[in-house]
Design a protein around this motif. Structure first.
Motif, PDB file in Angstrom:
ATOM      1  N   ASP A 308      94.032 -54.042  86.582  1.00 43.45           N
ATOM      2  CA  ASP A 308      93.408 -54.258  85.277  1.00 43.45           C
ATOM      3  C   ASP A 308      92.749 -52.999  84.731  1.00 43.45           C
ATOM      4  OD1 ASP A 308      94.123 -56.973  85.026  1.00 43.45           O
ATOM      5  OD2 ASP A 308      92.544 -57.509  86.446  1.00 43.45           O
ATOM      6  N   GLY A 309      92.805 -51.921  85.467  1.00 42.09           N
ATOM      7  CA  GLY A 309      92.313 -50.664  84.913  1.00 42.09           C
ATOM      8  C   GLY A 309      91.498 -49.849  85.890  1.00 42.09           C
ATOM      9  N   GLN A 310      91.482 -48.546  85.599  1.00 45.18           N
ATOM     10  CA  GLN A 310      90.667 -47.602  86.366  1.00 45.18           C
ATOM     11  C   GLN A 310      89.782 -46.872  85.353  1.00 45.18           C
ATOM     12  OE1 GLN A 310      94.391 -46.933  86.733  1.00 45.18           O
ATOM     13  NE2 GLN A 310      94.257 -48.907  87.790  1.00 45.18           N
ATOM     14  N   LEU A 311      88.493 -47.195  85.352  1.00 44.88           N
ATOM     15  CA  LEU A 311      87.553 -46.657  84.374  1.00 44.88           C
ATOM     16  C   LEU A 311      86.747 -45.524  84.993  1.00 44.88           C
ATOM     17  CD1 LEU A 311      86.249 -50.006  82.840  1.00 44.88           C
ATOM     18  CD2 LEU A 311      88.277 -48.683  82.220  1.00 44.88           C
ATOM     19  N   PHE A 312      86.491 -44.511  84.181  1.00 40.70           N
ATOM     20  CA  PHE A 312      85.778 -43.328  84.667  1.00 40.70           C
ATOM     21  C   PHE A 312      84.650 -42.997  83.707  1.00 40.70           C
ATOM     22  CE2 PHE A 312      84.909 -38.822  85.022  1.00 40.70           C
ATOM     23  CZ  PHE A 312      85.008 -38.555  86.378  1.00 40.70           C
ATOM     24  N   VAL A 313      83.421 -42.847  84.255  1.00 39.13           N
ATOM     25  CA  VAL A 313      82.267 -42.503  83.430  1.00 39.13           C
ATOM     26  C   VAL A 313      81.548 -41.322  84.077  1.00 39.13           C
ATOM     27  CG1 VAL A 313      80.153 -43.312  82.353  1.00 39.13           C
ATOM     28  CG2 VAL A 313      81.968 -44.947  82.854  1.00 39.13           C
ATOM     29  N   TRP A 356      78.966 -57.326  80.275  1.00 39.20           N
ATOM     30  CA  TRP A 356      79.799 -56.514  81.176  1.00 39.20           C
ATOM     31  C   TRP A 356      80.114 -57.275  82.454  1.00 39.20           C
ATOM     32  CZ3 TRP A 356      83.124 -53.140  82.639  1.00 39.20           C
ATOM     33  CH2 TRP A 356      83.085 -52.536  83.907  1.00 39.20           C
ATOM     34  N   ARG A 357      79.100 -57.899  83.037  1.00 47.89           N
ATOM     35  CA  ARG A 357      79.354 -58.654  84.262  1.00 47.89           C
ATOM     36  C   ARG A 357      80.238 -59.866  84.001  1.00 47.89           C
ATOM     37  NH1 ARG A 357      73.998 -56.979  85.013  1.00 47.89           N
ATOM     38  NH2 ARG A 357      73.159 -58.889  84.119  1.00 47.89           N
ATOM     39  N   SER A 358      80.034 -60.496  82.855  1.00 49.87           N
ATOM     40  CA  SER A 358      80.832 -61.679  82.518  1.00 49.87           C
ATOM     41  C   SER A 358      82.296 -61.317  82.277  1.00 49.87           C
ATOM     42  CB  SER A 358      80.244 -62.349  81.267  1.00 49.87           C
ATOM     43  OG  SER A 358      81.088 -63.394  80.827  1.00 49.87           O
ATOM     44  N   GLU A 359      82.545 -60.252  81.538  1.00 54.62           N
ATOM     45  CA  GLU A 359      83.910 -59.864  81.183  1.00 54.62           C
ATOM     46  C   GLU A 359      84.695 -59.371  82.395  1.00 54.62           C
ATOM     47  OE1 GLU A 359      85.626 -59.995  78.301  1.00 54.62           O
ATOM     48  OE2 GLU A 359      83.983 -61.138  77.436  1.00 54.62           O
ATOM     49  N   THR A 360      84.001 -58.851  83.412  1.00 52.00           N
ATOM     50  CA  THR A 360      84.713 -58.340  84.592  1.00 52.00           C
ATOM     51  C   THR A 360      84.886 -59.382  85.679  1.00 52.00           C
ATOM     52  OG1 THR A 360      82.587 -57.550  85.491  1.00 52.00           O
ATOM     53  CG2 THR A 360      83.911 -55.983  84.225  1.00 52.00           C
ATOM     54  N   ALA A 361      84.395 -60.626  85.435  1.00 53.39           N
ATOM     55  CA  ALA A 361      84.415 -61.646  86.491  1.00 53.39           C
ATOM     56  C   ALA A 361      85.815 -61.942  86.998  1.00 53.39           C
ATOM     57  CB  ALA A 361      83.740 -62.922  86.002  1.00 53.39           C
ATOM     58  N   GLY A 362      86.803 -61.932  86.149  1.00 53.17           N
ATOM     59  CA  GLY A 362      88.154 -62.276  86.599  1.00 53.17           C
ATOM     60  C   GLY A 362      89.079 -61.084  86.695  1.00 53.17           C
ATOM     61  N   LEU A 363      88.544 -59.880  86.625  1.00 53.09           N
ATOM     62  CA  LEU A 363      89.387 -58.686  86.579  1.00 53.09           C
ATOM     63  C   LEU A 363      89.409 -57.961  87.926  1.00 53.09           C
ATOM     64  CD1 LEU A 363      88.304 -57.192  83.133  1.00 53.09           C
ATOM     65  CD2 LEU A 363      90.288 -58.634  83.632  1.00 53.09           C
ATOM     66  N   ARG A 364      90.463 -57.168  88.072  1.00 51.75           N
ATOM     67  CA  ARG A 364      90.561 -56.260  89.226  1.00 51.75           C
ATOM     68  C   ARG A 364      90.492 -54.834  88.688  1.00 51.75           C
ATOM     69  NH1 ARG A 364      95.877 -57.973  92.080  1.00 51.75           N
ATOM     70  NH2 ARG A 364      96.380 -58.745  90.012  1.00 51.75           N
ATOM     71  N   LEU A 365      89.263 -54.292  88.722  1.00 49.71           N
ATOM     72  CA  LEU A 365      88.978 -52.997  88.128  1.00 49.71           C
ATOM     73  C   LEU A 365      88.480 -52.029  89.200  1.00 49.71           C
ATOM     74  CD1 LEU A 365      86.895 -54.009  84.986  1.00 49.71           C
ATOM     75  CD2 LEU A 365      89.189 -53.000  84.927  1.00 49.71           C
ATOM     76  N   LEU A 366      88.825 -50.762  89.012  1.00 47.24           N
ATOM     77  CA  LEU A 366      88.203 -49.683  89.763  1.00 47.24           C
ATOM     78  C   LEU A 366      87.315 -48.912  88.796  1.00 47.24           C
ATOM     79  CD1 LEU A 366      87.885 -47.848  92.279  1.00 47.24           C
ATOM     80  CD2 LEU A 366      89.803 -46.506  91.385  1.00 47.24           C
ATOM     81  N   ILE A 367      86.028 -48.818  89.117  1.00 47.75           N
ATOM     82  CA  ILE A 367      85.081 -48.102  88.257  1.00 47.75           C
ATOM     83  C   ILE A 367      84.584 -46.874  89.018  1.00 47.75           C
ATOM     84  CG2 ILE A 367      82.884 -48.221  87.035  1.00 47.75           C
ATOM     85  CD1 ILE A 367      84.320 -51.482  87.941  1.00 47.75           C
ATOM     86  N   VAL A 368      84.812 -45.700  88.453  1.00 50.10           N
ATOM     87  CA  VAL A 368      84.335 -44.450  89.040  1.00 50.10           C
ATOM     88  C   VAL A 368      83.148 -43.963  88.215  1.00 50.10           C
ATOM     89  CG1 VAL A 368      84.901 -42.081  89.673  1.00 50.10           C
ATOM     90  CG2 VAL A 368      86.642 -43.874  89.863  1.00 50.10           C
TER      91      VAL A 368
END
Length: 978
Positions: A308-313, A356-368
């Protein structure tokens, strides 16, 4: 070990020498040999052997059977493999690498460090079947299971590396066979499922899970473990959902070298969570280590698991010229990254975080989350879903973050640093050699510095590596600067974010004389209490500006120390800080010295209330040894002569005690220069006494006499105690050189001065000198009287460290008089006291006397073993006279034990040592030993050797020995005439 002895247990027990097999005897004998091999180089009692080999059914003869089996085993072993009987039992001494289990464990360790499947294959090839196969007994059965499990662990690790490298189809046949052989081993089942799935054989992968689960439920009544279930769920998700989502992982550069182990651990930790929370991995370390590059590499490796995505901040926690990114902006970026439109973002910060916590509840995300300033900036950004993962990088240690893995990134290994330079500058520019090694050292194995250096070489083809090294030595931090960043600017950001106390400590630490420091020394430099200093030091460790190699000790990375010295130029209190540190070292070194030597006792300074307690043992001096040596050099270099002299006087005897002879020479040279420069005659006398007194024991009496005579001249009119010590040592030294000298007058004067000063330690020392020189004249009754008097006084003082030398002298008297039993008792007591107080010099002599007592009592094997131990200690001590004495004793015991050739080798070594140092007594003793070796076979040659020995001591060096040689030669001549 192909050319030496090998004992192999990873299969049927085999014994071989090179490629030649040796008989191991019947099964029960093999079992005992295997037990001893598994306890190699350790003492195993006869009772243990009986229990481990025979279990509950020992033979009717009981323990009496053990020596018989030991004898038979000895007959099968080559000479270099010793099976020894000790007071505690038996010990099988195997050469390094002789046991295949040891070779296996070493190979596995190397494979683990290198993450190299081929090294695992080499290790596993040592197995020749079932370990210890066919050998009886419960103990060996347990060892068989242990070794089999170690083999399977290594095999699983190797297959895991093959899978990580993408060799899925290659390992399917091997894993299929393993799963068929071990159907209940979930590790291999999980690996086979992964290999099949990634090879496109998805149905077979799911079938493997179903079959393994059925067996576990039917045979054991349990469901598969979390690891196997996690792999199954991952396969199901990958089948159900196509990959997609936003990829924000940045470009990480064209070269990523090394970090294999670290990368694997991060990738493993980022596996989707099974604990009800997302896996959180934190990577921290100093600037320039490549934390972001590692995070991006790991993110690329696991991206497929987070479709579902790889986010980088970039949180800009340590970005030059920028404030850290606020939580509000970071949350906005993350919400937009998962497709939440700007118009739907709540105004309230708390509601945004909830969204943010609600929207990511069903996702498979990598957050860097890169470049985080602290834990507070991270917590609001963590998703709650266990299907997500978070990877954080920071210069600070995020110890309060609840992470599944915290990786403190270290410097590159030397081979990795060389590989990075080669990749950046080209193999033709960076050929292996001293210049490249120096470049790596100058860059401190820091990836950022190495990248800048490699770029310099690549863009300046005319520069040899040596030229770049020259520039770096001249202005290191300036050279290591790129167009947009550099080592100095990176460090500057971290420094500017420190508090005033932290900045002060960071600057002052550049003044520390050695490599590391403790809180007390740091407090002296920074003008703080030790408690405050410790808190500040720990905070610098948390900020990755300081290393903590072990608890309570702190040190810089080399480049950070350079930067610290650079910012120290803005601090005008450097000279006062150094003076404060040196005063601290003088106080504590004096107090420590008063409790571990008695060469020159002097008044101890009063410790400050904040100083450490250094009175118990040598632990403080051991920890500070390198710093104390460096402090003496710093003190002399900075012109603090008034501190250099007392610091040297306190440190030198400790270095002698610890046999650090090179360092001892350094501090004595510096201390004497300071004393002479400042006109400190009393200090110069003390230091000359130390150099002369220690020198005579290190290199022979001729090497100490000049210093001691000069010390006596300078000490005239000084304190009686000082004069007593000097004259006592001088008297002993000249007496050792010539028994016809004025040594009695010198020692009598030394004794008078000691009594005048009421210095009982000096009195004990002088009585010991008198005893030793009377013993050399064969006046054993007089010598023993002096020794008894000195020993009684030492015991009255309550200082056991004075006793071993006196007891050794008494043992020597008894041995020379042929009284082995009282010598044995005195030597054993000396040995115990020397070992208790870690006194290496008396310990060597105690073992020499103990071995000689064994020899005289007819215990020849024990004599040889004891004298070998004495020689090992003497050689470690780097003290010439100790080594001479130990070799003479070992030669005598070897000759008595019918090892004539080995004895002659020892005497030849002594002869060369003593001739090199012009020590006539040692020359004579070595020649007498050689004559003893040759007397029965070459009487003429022995006679010539005795004549040479007599010539060596004919000038009054040892009248008694000269007289005995004359009698022996006369008797031999008379015998030949008859």
């Amino acid at each position: 070990m192909a050319d030496g002895f090998c004992l192999d247990l990873l299969g049927p027990l085999t014994v071989r020498y090179g490629r030649v097999p040796l008989s191991a005897g019947p099964i029960r004998q093999q079992a005992m040999l295997a037990v001893m091999a598994l306890h190699a180089n350790q003492v195993t009692s006869a009772e243990q052997l009986l229990d481990l080999v025979w279990d509950e059914n020992p033979p009717s003869s009981g323990l009496r059977v053990i020596p018989t089996y030991v004898y038979r085993i000895r007959q099968t072993l080559p000479p270099e493999v010793a099976l020894e009987r000790t007071t505690g039992g038996y010990v099988l001494r195997l050469p390094p690498g002789a046991l295949d289990i040891d070779r296996f464990e070493s190979a596995v360790k190397a494979a683990e460090q290198a993450k190299d499947p081929s090294l695992y294959r080499d290790a596993l090839a040592l197995f020749r079947g079932e370990p210890l196969s066919g050998l009886p007994g419960n103990y060996l059965a347990g060892q068989r299971r242990r070794l089999t499990e170690r083999r399977d662990d290594a095999l699983s690790e190797r297959l895991g590396l093959e899978l990580s490298a993408g060799r899925f189809a290659d390992v399917v046949p091997e894993l299929s066979a393993l799963v068929a052989e071990r159907p209940l081993d979930e590790r291999f089942a999980a690996q086979l499922m992964t290999a099949l799935f990634q090879s496109g054989r998805r149905a077979e992968a799911l079938e493997t899970y179903a079959r393994t689960r059925s067996l576990l439920v039917d045979e054991l009544g349990v469901e598969p473990g979390q690891g196997l279930q996690a792999v199954h769920q991952l396969l199901l998700r990958d089948l159900a959902e196509p990959a997609g989502g936003r990829d924000e992982l940045p470009y990480s550069g064209a070269t990523f070298i090394g970090r294999t182990a670290e990368l694997e651990s991060v990738v493993k930790a980022l596996t989707p969570g099974t604990r009800g929370a997302p896996p959180v991995v934190a990577i921290d370390g100093m600037a320039g280590l490549g934390k972001t590059a590692l995070a991006v590499q790991a993110g690329r490796r696991v991206a497929a698991q987070y479709p579902d995505g790889q986010l980088f901040v970039d949180l800009h926690g340590h970005t030059p010229g920028r404030e850290p990114l606020g939580v509000d902006h970071a949350v906005d970026h993350l919400l937009r990254g998962i497709g939440v439109p700007a118009e739907k973002l709540p105004c309230d910060p708390a509601e945004r975080e909830a969204l943010w916590r609600s929207e990511t509840a069903g996702l498979r995300l990598l957050i860097v989350l890169d470049n985080a300033p602290d834990t507070r900036a991270i917590l609001p950004l963590l998703p709650g879903a266990p299907t997500c993962a978070v990877l954080v990088t920071s210069r600070r240690q995020l110890s309060s973050l609840d992470s599944s893995l915290r990786l403190g990134l270290d410097l590159l290994a030397e081979d990795e640093a060389a590989a990075l330079l080669t990749e950046l500058a080209g193999a033709e520019r960076v050929a292996a050699g001293d210049a490249v090694d120096e470049l790596i050292e100058l860059c401190g194995r820091l990836p950022l510095a190495l990248r800048i250096a490699g770029s310099r070489l690549r863009h300046r083809p005319s520069w040899p590596v040596a030229h770049l090294n020259e520039r770096l030595r001249a202005r290191l931090l300036t050279e290591l600067s790129g167009e947009t960043d550099g080592v100095g600017p990176a460090f500057a950001v971290s420094y500017e974010q420190l508090s005033a106390d932290q900045q002060l400590m960071f600057r002052r630490l550049s003044l520390m004389p050695g490599k590391d420091i403790d809180r007390y020394s740091a407090a002296a430099l920074a003008g703080m209490t030790s408690t405050t200093a410790e808190d500040v030091l720990e905070s610098l460790v948390d900020a990755s500006l300081l290393l903590q190699p072990r608890p309570g000790r702190f040190e810089f990375h080399d480049l950070l120390r350079k930067y610290s010295a650079q910012v120290m130029t803005t601090d005008d209190q450097g000279s006062e800080a150094i003076s404060s540190l040196l005063q601290y070292y003088v106080r504590t070194a004096r107090r420590s010295a008063a409790h571990h030597h008695d060469l020159l006792p002097e008044d101890c300074d009063h410790l400050d209330a904040d100083d450490p307690d250094v009175s118990q043992d040598l632990a403080w001096a051991d920890a500070e040894r390198a710093n104390l040596v460096a402090a003496v050099q710093l003190s002399e270099r900075e012109g603090h002569d008034e501190l250099t002299v007392p610091l040297t006087i306190a440190v030198a005897p400790y270095l002698h005690l610890r046999t650090r002879q090179d360092e001892l020479d350094v501090v004595l040279t510096a201390g004497l220069a300071a004393a002479q420069r400042s006109g400190n005659s009393a200090g110069e006398a003390r230091l000359l006494f130390l150099r002369g007194h220690i020198g005579q024991f290190r290199c022979g009496p001729a090497h100490g006499v000049c210093d001691l005579r000069r010390a006596a001249e300078l000490a005239t009119g000084e304190a009686p105690a000082l004069q007593s010590h000097i004259l006592g040592s001088l008297g002993y030294t000249v007496g050792s050189l010539d028994l016809h000298s004025d040594w009695p007058d010198l020692l009598r004067e030394s004794l008078r001065l000691a009594q005048l000063a009421d210095d009982q330690r000096a009195t004990v020392s002088t009585l010991g000198h008198l005893a030793a020189l009377h013993a050399r004249q064969w006046n054993f009754a007089v010598a023993l009287e002096y020794y008894e008097q000195a020993l009684s006084m030492a015991r009255t003082l309550g200082d056991e460290r004075l006793e071993p030398n006196l007891l050794n002298g008494m043992a020597g008297c008894h041995l020379d008089a042929g009284n082995a039993h009282p010598a044995l008792q005195a030597a054993r007591t000396a040995q115990e006291l020397a070992a208790t107080h870690a006194l290496e010099f008396p310990l060597s002599y105690a073992l020499c006397h103990l071995g000689e007592a064994y020899r005289q009592l007819g215990w020849h094997a024990q004599a040889v073993e004891t004298h070998r131990r004495a020689l090992e200690i003497a050689v470690d001590n780097c003290t010439y006279l100790d080594e001479v004495d130990a070799r003479l004793n070992l030669g005598r015991s070897l000759l008595t034990h019918n090892c004539r050739d080995q004895a002659e080798d020892q005497y030849q070594l002594v002869l060369r040592l003593c001739e090199d140092r012009q020590y006539p007594l040692g020359i004579a003793q070595a020649l007498v030993g050689l004559a003893d070796c040759r007397e029965s076979l070459q009487p003429g040659e022995a006679h010539k050797l005795l004549l040479r020995a007599l010539a060596a001591v004919s000038d009054g060096v040892h009248p008694v020995l000269a007289g005995r040689l004359q009698d022996r030669l006369a008797a031999a001549t008379s015998g030949r005439s008859a």
